[in-house]
Structure formats: structure tokens, C-alpha cells
Design a protein around this motif. Sequence first.
Motif, PDB file in Angstrom:
ATOM      1  N   ALA A 210       7.285  -0.757  -2.214  1.00  0.00           N
ATOM      2  CA  ALA A 210       6.684  -1.817  -1.390  1.00  0.00           C
ATOM      3  C   ALA A 210       6.979  -3.183  -1.993  1.00  0.00           C
ATOM      4  O   ALA A 210       7.309  -4.138  -1.282  1.00  0.00           O
ATOM      5  CB  ALA A 210       5.176  -1.595  -1.259  1.00  0.00           C
ATOM      6  N   ASP A 211       6.864  -3.289  -3.304  1.00  0.00           N
ATOM      7  CA  ASP A 211       7.183  -4.545  -3.985  1.00  0.00           C
ATOM      8  C   ASP A 211       8.640  -4.939  -3.745  1.00  0.00           C
ATOM      9  O   ASP A 211       8.947  -6.107  -3.466  1.00  0.00           O
ATOM     10  CB  ASP A 211       6.961  -4.410  -5.496  1.00  0.00           C
ATOM     11  CG  ASP A 211       5.496  -4.353  -5.897  1.00  0.00           C
ATOM     12  OD1 ASP A 211       4.633  -4.633  -5.050  1.00  0.00           O
ATOM     13  OD2 ASP A 211       5.231  -4.037  -7.075  1.00  0.00           O
TER      14      ASP A 211
ATOM     15  N   HIS B 262       5.109  -6.522 -11.646  1.00  0.00           N
ATOM     16  CA  HIS B 262       5.892  -5.338 -11.267  1.00  0.00           C
ATOM     17  C   HIS B 262       6.679  -4.795 -12.456  1.00  0.00           C
ATOM     18  O   HIS B 262       6.611  -3.601 -12.773  1.00  0.00           O
ATOM     19  CB  HIS B 262       6.837  -5.744 -10.121  1.00  0.00           C
ATOM     20  CG  HIS B 262       7.836  -4.719  -9.717  1.00  0.00           C
ATOM     21  ND1 HIS B 262       7.672  -3.920  -8.602  1.00  0.00           N
ATOM     22  CD2 HIS B 262       9.055  -4.373 -10.241  1.00  0.00           C
ATOM     23  CE1 HIS B 262       8.732  -3.130  -8.467  1.00  0.00           C
ATOM     24  NE2 HIS B 262       9.578  -3.392  -9.452  1.00  0.00           N
TER      25      HIS B 262
ATOM     26  N   SER C  65       8.177  -3.396   3.931  1.00  0.00           N
ATOM     27  CA  SER C  65       7.013  -3.752   3.136  1.00  0.00           C
ATOM     28  C   SER C  65       5.740  -3.198   3.776  1.00  0.00           C
ATOM     29  O   SER C  65       4.890  -2.595   3.096  1.00  0.00           O
ATOM     30  CB  SER C  65       6.911  -5.278   3.003  1.00  0.00           C
ATOM     31  OG  SER C  65       5.701  -5.650   2.395  1.00  0.00           O
ATOM     32  N   HIS C  66       5.609  -3.388   5.082  1.00  0.00           N
ATOM     33  CA  HIS C  66       4.433  -2.881   5.798  1.00  0.00           C
ATOM     34  C   HIS C  66       4.375  -1.358   5.735  1.00  0.00           C
ATOM     35  O   HIS C  66       3.311  -0.773   5.453  1.00  0.00           O
ATOM     36  CB  HIS C  66       4.467  -3.336   7.251  1.00  0.00           C
ATOM     37  CG  HIS C  66       3.389  -2.728   8.097  1.00  0.00           C
ATOM     38  ND1 HIS C  66       2.074  -3.132   8.047  1.00  0.00           N
ATOM     39  CD2 HIS C  66       3.435  -1.704   9.004  1.00  0.00           C
ATOM     40  CE1 HIS C  66       1.348  -2.409   8.880  1.00  0.00           C
ATOM     41  NE2 HIS C  66       2.146  -1.540   9.472  1.00  0.00           N
TER      42      HIS C  66
ATOM     43  N   ARG D 191       4.249   2.015  -4.591  1.00  0.00           N
ATOM     44  CA  ARG D 191       3.948   0.603  -4.811  1.00  0.00           C
ATOM     45  C   ARG D 191       5.201  -0.148  -5.274  1.00  0.00           C
ATOM     46  O   ARG D 191       5.447  -1.285  -4.846  1.00  0.00           O
ATOM     47  CB  ARG D 191       2.832   0.450  -5.838  1.00  0.00           C
ATOM     48  CG  ARG D 191       2.376  -1.003  -5.991  1.00  0.00           C
ATOM     49  CD  ARG D 191       1.224  -1.161  -6.961  1.00  0.00           C
ATOM     50  NE  ARG D 191       0.833  -2.558  -7.052  1.00  0.00           N
ATOM     51  CZ  ARG D 191      -0.024  -3.034  -7.948  1.00  0.00           C
ATOM     52  NH1 ARG D 191      -0.591  -2.215  -8.827  1.00  0.00           N
ATOM     53  NH2 ARG D 191      -0.323  -4.327  -7.986  1.00  0.00           N
TER      54      ARG D 191
ATOM     55  N   ASP E 149       3.395  -0.177   2.274  1.00  0.00           N
ATOM     56  CA  ASP E 149       1.979  -0.446   2.030  1.00  0.00           C
ATOM     57  C   ASP E 149       1.122   0.653   2.667  1.00  0.00           C
ATOM     58  O   ASP E 149       0.163   1.143   2.064  1.00  0.00           O
ATOM     59  CB  ASP E 149       1.584  -1.808   2.603  1.00  0.00           C
ATOM     60  CG  ASP E 149       2.003  -2.973   1.723  1.00  0.00           C
ATOM     61  OD1 ASP E 149       2.343  -2.749   0.546  1.00  0.00           O
ATOM     62  OD2 ASP E 149       1.995  -4.120   2.235  1.00  0.00           O
ATOM     63  N   GLN E 150       1.468   1.047   3.889  1.00  0.00           N
ATOM     64  CA  GLN E 150       0.721   2.100   4.574  1.00  0.00           C
ATOM     65  C   GLN E 150       0.849   3.436   3.856  1.00  0.00           C
ATOM     66  O   GLN E 150      -0.128   4.173   3.712  1.00  0.00           O
ATOM     67  CB  GLN E 150       1.199   2.234   6.028  1.00  0.00           C
ATOM     68  CG  GLN E 150       0.928   1.009   6.895  1.00  0.00           C
ATOM     69  CD  GLN E 150      -0.547   0.657   6.924  1.00  0.00           C
ATOM     70  OE1 GLN E 150      -0.974  -0.358   6.374  1.00  0.00           O
ATOM     71  NE2 GLN E 150      -1.346   1.512   7.535  1.00  0.00           N
TER      72      GLN E 150
ATOM     73  N   LEU F 128       1.415   3.820   0.719  1.00  0.00           N
ATOM     74  CA  LEU F 128       0.641   3.713  -0.513  1.00  0.00           C
ATOM     75  C   LEU F 128      -0.846   3.932  -0.240  1.00  0.00           C
ATOM     76  O   LEU F 128      -1.528   4.637  -0.997  1.00  0.00           O
ATOM     77  CB  LEU F 128       0.871   2.341  -1.157  1.00  0.00           C
ATOM     78  CG  LEU F 128       0.054   2.034  -2.418  1.00  0.00           C
ATOM     79  CD1 LEU F 128       0.342   3.048  -3.521  1.00  0.00           C
ATOM     80  CD2 LEU F 128       0.345   0.618  -2.911  1.00  0.00           C
ATOM     81  N   PHE F 129      -1.351   3.339   0.844  1.00  0.00           N
ATOM     82  CA  PHE F 129      -2.763   3.549   1.193  1.00  0.00           C
ATOM     83  C   PHE F 129      -3.041   5.038   1.435  1.00  0.00           C
ATOM     84  O   PHE F 129      -4.067   5.574   1.011  1.00  0.00           O
ATOM     85  CB  PHE F 129      -3.137   2.753   2.453  1.00  0.00           C
ATOM     86  CG  PHE F 129      -3.081   1.259   2.267  1.00  0.00           C
ATOM     87  CD1 PHE F 129      -3.384   0.680   1.042  1.00  0.00           C
ATOM     88  CD2 PHE F 129      -2.736   0.424   3.323  1.00  0.00           C
ATOM     89  CE1 PHE F 129      -3.342  -0.697   0.871  1.00  0.00           C
ATOM     90  CE2 PHE F 129      -2.690  -0.951   3.160  1.00  0.00           C
ATOM     91  CZ  PHE F 129      -2.990  -1.515   1.929  1.00  0.00           C
TER      92      PHE F 129
ATOM     93  N   LYS G  84       9.207  -6.592  -0.516  1.00  0.00           N
ATOM     94  CA  LYS G  84       8.683  -7.961  -0.515  1.00  0.00           C
ATOM     95  C   LYS G  84       9.626  -8.910  -1.251  1.00  0.00           C
ATOM     96  O   LYS G  84       9.871 -10.045  -0.790  1.00  0.00           O
ATOM     97  CB  LYS G  84       7.293  -7.981  -1.147  1.00  0.00           C
ATOM     98  CG  LYS G  84       6.228  -7.246  -0.337  1.00  0.00           C
ATOM     99  CD  LYS G  84       4.926  -7.134  -1.107  1.00  0.00           C
ATOM    100  CE  LYS G  84       3.829  -6.485  -0.269  1.00  0.00           C
ATOM    101  NZ  LYS G  84       4.134  -5.078   0.116  1.00  0.00           N
TER     102      LYS G  84
END
Length: 273
Positions: free
Chosen positions: A149-150, A110, A174-175, A146, A178-179, A181-182, A153
Motif C-alpha cells: 500500500a505504501d 516505511h 493504494s485504495h 502495508r 488499504d482495504q 490490509l484492513f 502511495k
Amino acid sequence: MPDEFVARSLEEVRFWSRIMKEHSLFLKLGFRCEDTQLINEANQFYAIFETIENRAHAFTLGTDPNTIKRFNEEVHIAVSHIWVFKRKLLGLILTCQLPGANNFPLLVDHVSREANYFRNRLSELNLGKLEPLPDAIIDENVFFLRIMADHAKFISHLLDPSERKLVEQANSFSHDFDQLLFQAKDLESMRPQSQTLPLLDQFLDQNRVSVKSLRDFKKTARDLIQACRIKSIIHPLLADHVFREAEHFLAIIDMFEYSLTGNAPVRESNTIE
């Protein structure tokens, strides 16, 4: 424009040199007592980036652009060196040469991604080749989503397990990121067809809402940690560090929104200590 080049350069260096300085401290805190060489290297980088930060604040908007260009080149060299240090450290961890140390591999990756981002930005500024707005909107959001999200976490894993509610909230963030980011990666792969004003505007609006929520969570966590009201192994400066990065991301989103639509979003004021 020379004035814009100076302003953008100083803004980037002032923000990211402090981030690099703090990375040096956080990495050092994760080393074992016997890792004296790594500790010394981290201390050296801390001093280097503290000097860079101080120099950046000594410059003004009236500074000769050529002086700033040379300064950016110096900073680029320093950032490249800390990037190499971080990647070397990641290799040591992944090959089990630092058993018992406390730097997560993802955290080291990171902070190396952030160093790479910083040096790329310095190169773009000096070359005068910033990305077109539609590309910049997608690429910056992919990068920072990202990062966010990191952060969620890291917070989850550094809180004491008994802080069940906060751990649950961090995992939820975090979840969510992640979504996001996708979704951003999907928009990235669909370009240039995806780079319409309505889609990019909605993209920014959706991300702003989520980043504000995470920013507020980080601010609450930071304040609780500073007041010793929750159980964790999170350094108070790390809590403030991730809060400032969320604030920085929000400022970037707002800048994009203004450039895209001409509308300046209303931002509530936050005191950053």
C-alpha cells in the motif's frame, strides 16, 4: 535442521541487505546539499550493507551453521544501527528540522519498518523460534500488505502530476491494498478462531491476485522509467526496488500456500535485472 537454517539465513540476508543498501542511497538522494553529516552516514551504511551483501553471496549451503549464526549476529547489529538512523531522520523531519528535503515521513517510517522486520527475522532464525504457520501467514501478510500500500502511495506522489492515468492507477492500487490490509487486520484480531484452512487459503488466494496485479504495474512502470518514456522523479533503481519487493511477497505467499495445502502454485517467470 542445520541445512534449512543456513538456506533460510542466506536467503533473508542476501535479499534484505540489498534492500538496506538501496535505502541508504534513496535517503541520501532526498537530503539537501548542506546535510553533509546525514549524507556521510548514509554513505557509510551503503558501504556496510554492500559488504554484507557480498559476504552473504560468498557463503554456500555447505557453510558451517555456527559461522552463519555469527554472521547473522553481525548483520543484526548493522541493521539495528540503520534502524536507529532512520528513526532519528524521521524525528528530524517531523520536527521540521530539514525544511526543503525530499524524504517523505511515510517513506522514512516505511524503510525503518523494513529494517525492524529484517532484524526480527535474524533473531528468530538464530533462536530457532519461527512462528507457527497460521500465525506467520497472517503476520507476514499484514506486514507486506502495508508495504505494498505504501509503495502505491509513493509511486502516485513521485509521478509527474501530468501522468494522470498512471497516477489514477497508483491511487487505485493504494485504495485496494488499504482495504486488503484492513481485512488482514480483521483476520488477525479474530485469531485463533479465524485460523482455519479454508479461511487462510482464501486469504492467500485473494492477496496473490492483487499482488500480481500490483507487481505487473510496477514492472511496467519500471520499464517505462528506464526507457525515459514517462515523466516522474522516480529513480530507476527505486522502480526496480519496489518491483523486487512485490516479487518477494509473491514468493512468500506461494511458500505459505505450499505449506498449508501441499499445492505449489504455478509462477510465471520474470527476469529481475
